[in-house]
Design an enzyme around this catalytic site. Structure first.
Site, PDB file in Angstrom:
ATOM      1  CG  ASP A  57      -1.630  -7.309  -0.399  1.00  0.00           C
ATOM      2  OD1 ASP A  57      -1.727  -6.650   0.652  1.00  0.00           O
ATOM      3  OD2 ASP A  57      -2.390  -7.166  -1.361  1.00  0.00           O
TER       4      ASP A  57
ATOM      5  CG  ASP B 238      -2.323  -5.415   4.173  1.00  0.00           C
ATOM      6  OD1 ASP B 238      -2.819  -4.306   4.381  1.00  0.00           O
ATOM      7  OD2 ASP B 238      -2.421  -6.034   3.107  1.00  0.00           O
TER       8      ASP B 238
ATOM      9  CG  ASP C  84       0.993  -3.824   2.894  1.00  0.00           C
ATOM     10  OD1 ASP C  84       0.473  -3.054   3.721  1.00  0.00           O
ATOM     11  OD2 ASP C  84       0.361  -4.644   2.215  1.00  0.00           O
TER      12      ASP C  84
HETATM   13  P1  ADP Z   1      -4.870  -2.349   3.164  1.00  0.00           P
HETATM   14  O1  ADP Z   1      -3.942  -1.631   4.060  1.00  0.00           O
HETATM   15  O2  ADP Z   1      -6.008  -2.958   3.918  1.00  0.00           O
HETATM   16  O3  ADP Z   1      -4.190  -3.323   2.282  1.00  0.00           O
HETATM   17  P2  ADP Z   1      -4.805  -0.163   1.272  1.00  0.00           P
HETATM   18  O4  ADP Z   1      -3.837   0.609   2.085  1.00  0.00           O
HETATM   19  O5  ADP Z   1      -4.315  -0.779   0.027  1.00  0.00           O
HETATM   20  O6  ADP Z   1      -5.556  -1.245   2.184  1.00  0.00           O
HETATM   21  O7  ADP Z   1      -5.997   0.815   0.925  1.00  0.00           O
HETATM   22  C1  ADP Z   1      -6.550   1.611   1.931  1.00  0.00           C
HETATM   23  C2  ADP Z   1      -7.724   2.397   1.434  1.00  0.00           C
HETATM   24  O8  ADP Z   1      -7.285   3.380   0.499  1.00  0.00           O
HETATM   25  C3  ADP Z   1      -8.729   1.570   0.692  1.00  0.00           C
HETATM   26  O9  ADP Z   1      -9.692   1.018   1.536  1.00  0.00           O
HETATM   27  C4  ADP Z   1      -9.335   2.584  -0.263  1.00  0.00           C
HETATM   28  O10 ADP Z   1     -10.327   3.340   0.372  1.00  0.00           O
HETATM   29  C5  ADP Z   1      -8.199   3.518  -0.577  1.00  0.00           C
HETATM   30  N1  ADP Z   1      -7.504   3.175  -1.828  1.00  0.00           N
HETATM   31  C6  ADP Z   1      -6.203   2.870  -1.985  1.00  0.00           C
HETATM   32  N2  ADP Z   1      -5.899   2.650  -3.272  1.00  0.00           N
HETATM   33  C7  ADP Z   1      -7.042   2.803  -3.957  1.00  0.00           C
HETATM   34  C8  ADP Z   1      -7.409   2.679  -5.325  1.00  0.00           C
HETATM   35  N3  ADP Z   1      -6.544   2.381  -6.279  1.00  0.00           N
HETATM   36  N4  ADP Z   1      -8.694   2.914  -5.646  1.00  0.00           N
HETATM   37  C9  ADP Z   1      -9.599   3.232  -4.723  1.00  0.00           C
HETATM   38  N5  ADP Z   1      -9.322   3.345  -3.426  1.00  0.00           N
HETATM   39  C10 ADP Z   1      -8.065   3.142  -3.029  1.00  0.00           C
HETATM   40 MG    MG Z   2      -2.988  -4.758   1.240  1.00  0.00          MG
END
Ligand code: ADP
Ligand code: MG
Length: 654
Positions: A519, A325, A523
């Site tokens: 994390d 991730d 996920d």
């Molecule tokens: P990753 O898979 O890289 O860990 P996430 O799935 O947690 O990333 O988040 C993916 C996208 O969703 C972020 O880049 C953001 O645009 C949006 N996002 C998710 N949660 C939030 C939040 N609490 N506030 C703002 N944007 C969010």
């Molecule tokens: Mg993440």
């Protein structure tokens, strides 16, 4: 190991990894049997007539504990060295070779003690971890400092830790500055700087200054308590390989009896037949496997990776695909706001304030960055009346009847919010979109830093022949940049949690052994679906609970190290397997041809098992650490038999 006169329930539970030293009784018995053997050799007993009194005494005294073990093995339908040797001893006595029997008894007793010493050394290595916790802590109760026993501490207590002392709890620093040696918990050799707000862990050593720590987890709940628990657990939860080993041990009984029968039919030589029974029962695999697993799990724990069971250790040794991730896993997950880009009449301050109000209840790293920025600007933040978070998308909050939406472009698009006013920012920072009352009011650009060891870790994984993949919910551009910097085999961006899950499932269905490292809450489904799920220690509680392995120190090199340990464990068990088959096969042939007398056969049996136990014991020692590998791109060519990544799915999902 020095035992402490402390019987608090928590400590007692921690000490279930008991260590039994070699008992004096065992040594006395060995001494007596050895004397009997010598007596028999010098024919001292013969003075009393035709019976070899010395040998008989040795067999009775030394054979008693062996017979006990043999009976319990028989009842449990397990083949053990004791059972096989008990058969040998009875057989030797039956053909009148009592002096041979007494020497076999001696072998068995000595081997038992040696094996016991090796295994308890393994346990001791783990029990020593328990002793890393202090017993007494200084706690600040209503302004008065009091010394209390660690077992009496409560969550929320403020503990004062002097320089040189071990931390008794997990928590965060409320005042003071110091560097802390965290190697016992995270495996990092460099001390970590601690300032107010920093997280600290039980079992680590405070070095330079005094710290006041607010306890957030105590006893078993601490990261440290979890280490102990997982290691104990790993020993109990049997790995599949362990069951195979036990099965093999059971088959060896039939093999021994079958070979013996055949030998007797062909040679009519009772001594050869007995030798065959003795040598064919040798099962180094059953003796060595538990120790190898114990050693590997313990070693991984000391390096900072908690493996929640022998089964997971085994799968780790077979992993061929690693899915990473991005946010919080490859990056530090401590992003900072680098630009606030309002549109229309909105001011920067309003934009960040509105975003921060909505993000207040969120645990997402992006939320933390936005809140930090808002706090830096000062002023009071309203608390939202309603809040809803969509993992991998964003958050929706209601304050004074007005809805604020913060998240990815796709997340806003799903809510029919027009973001055409947006102009993409230069550079490669993540952008968070903000809407207030259904109106797009701007974006907040957030930069996250790659973990310093990420490149080295991905290189090392590739050098081990693993396929690497980056799966993220973040935008395509950033994902590609990160992927290219790290040299990750494949990149898939803008994935919702169930799409991450689908990717993992597809790979598992293809027959890949997939490790998923993540994390976030988003996920968790993928962590559960992967062959083995690995969570970052700083990750969300849900990820840590769902995962099969937790990396306490967040160090990606620990991940590499864990794969190494698992593979090493697998190799050692495989060696023991082959070794057992070889010793038994070759031994039976030699014995059948009359080249091994019962005494030699017993020696081969006992010595070979001991060799396999010692082979497993190699895992108790820390192996060489992951070294820097500047050889970028020299790893084996990537396999790319997985479907290629779609370019963008954000816009399509509305
Ligand atoms: P990753 O898979 O890289 O860990 P996430 O799935 O947690 O990333 O988040 C993916 C996208 O969703 C972020 O880049 C953001 O645009 C949006 N996002 C998710 N949660 C939030 C939040 N609490 N506030 C703002 N944007 C969010
Ligand atoms: Mg993440």
């Amino acid at each position: 190991m020095t035992r402490r006169a402390d019987h608090s329930p928590d400590r007692e539970r921690l000490e279930t990894v008991a260590v039994h030293p070699v008992e004096p009784m065992d040594l006395l018995r060995i001494g007596f049997v050895a004397l009997c053997g010598l007596g028999s050799l010098l024919e001292i007993g013969r003075a009393f007539g035709r019976i070899d009194v010395a040998a008989v005494a040795g067999v009775v005294v030394g054979g008693y504990p062996i017979a006990e073990e043999a009976f319990s093995a028989l009842a449990g339908r397990r083949m053990t060295m004791e059972l096989s040797m008990a058969i040998a001893i009875v057989a030797a006595c039956a053909i009148g070779e009592v002096s041979t029997a007494v020497v076999i008894v001696l072998f068995v007793l000595v081997a038992e003690v040696l094996e016991h010493m090796t295994v308890s050394r393994g346990r001791r290595a783990i029990a020593e971890l328990v002793n890393l916790l202090p017993e007494i802590a200084t706690v600040d109760r209503n302004g008065a400092l009091r010394e209390v026993r660690v077992a009496e501490l409560e969550v929320g207590d403020t503990v004062v830790v002097k320089p040189g002392a071990r931390l008794p709890v997990d928590g965060f620093v409320v005042s003071g500055r110091s560097s802390v040696d965290q190697s016992s918990v995270t495996g990092e050799s460099m001390p970590a700087e601690k300032i107010p707000g920093a997280a600290v862990f039980a079992g680590t050593i405070n070095q330079t200054g005094a710290l006041e720590v607010r306890a957030t987890r105590i006893g078993r709940a601490t990261a440290f308590g979890k280490i102990i628990e997982s290691v104990e657990h790993a020993e109990q939860s049997r790995a599949p390989i362990q069951r195979i080993a036990d099965k093999l041990a059971a088959y060896l009984v039939y093999f021994a009896l079958g070979s013996a029968g055949l030998t007797f039919i062909v040679t009519h030589d009772i001594r050869s037949t007995i030798s065959v029974i003795i040598v064919a029962g040798a099962c180094g695999i059953a003796a060595g496997t538990p120790l190898a697993i114990l050693g590997a799990v313990g070693l991984a724990a000391r390096k900072g990776a908690i493996i929640k069971g022998g089964r997971h250790l085994e799968i780790l040794g077979h992993v061929d695909t690693v899915i990473l991730d991005k946010t919080g896993t490859l990056t530090l997950g401590a992003p900072t706001v680098v630009a606030v880009r309002p549109c229309g009449a909105t001011t920067s301050r309003t934009l960040i304030e509105r975003a921060a109000i909505a993000e207040r209840p969120s645990e997402h790293p992006l939320a933390r960055a936005i809140l930090e920025k808002a706090r830096a600007l000062g002023g009071e933040l309203l608390v939202p009346d309603e809040f809803q978070s969509t993992p991998g998308g964003g958050v929706v909050a209601k304050v004074d009847g007005v809805e604020i939406v913060v998240g990815s472009a796709a997340f806003l698009a799903e809510r029919r919010i027009d973001t055409r006013a947006h102009r993409p920012a230069p550079g490669h920072d993540s952008e968070v979109f903000v809407a207030d009352a259904q109106r797009f009011i701007g974006t907040v650009a957030v930069a996250d830093v790659l973990r310093p060891e990420a490149i080295q870790a991905v290189d090392a994984l590739r050098a081990m022949g693993m396929q690497t993949m980056l799966l993220t919910g973040d935008a395509e551009g950033i994902a590609r940049t990160v992927g290219a910097r790290l040299g990750v085999g494949e990149v898939a961006a803008e994935l919702l949690p169930d799409e991450k899950l689908a990717r993992v499932r597809a790979l598992v269905c293809e027959g890949k052994v997939v490790a998923m490292v993540g994390d976030g809450i988003n996920d968790a489904p993928a962590l559960a679906q992967a062959s083995v799920g690995i969570a970052m220690g700083s990750g969300t509680a849900l990820a840590r609970e769902t995962a099969d392995v937790v990396l306490l120190g967040d160090d990606l090199l620990t991940l590499v190290e864990t794969f190494r340990i698992a593979r090493r464990c697998r190799r050692i068990i495989a060696q023991n397997f082959r070794g057992t088959l070889f010793v038994d096969g070759a031994g039976v042939l030699l014995a059948a041809y009359g080249l091994l007398n019962p005494l030699l056969a017993a020696f081969v049996h006992v010595a070979s098992e001991l060799v396999f136990v010692l082979n497993s014991a190699r895992l108790l020692h820390a192996g060489p650490s992951v070294s820097a590998r500047p050889s970028r791109g020299t790893g084996s060519p990537m396999r790319t038999d997985c479907p290629k990544v779609r370019d963008s799915m954000g816009a399509a999902s509305s």
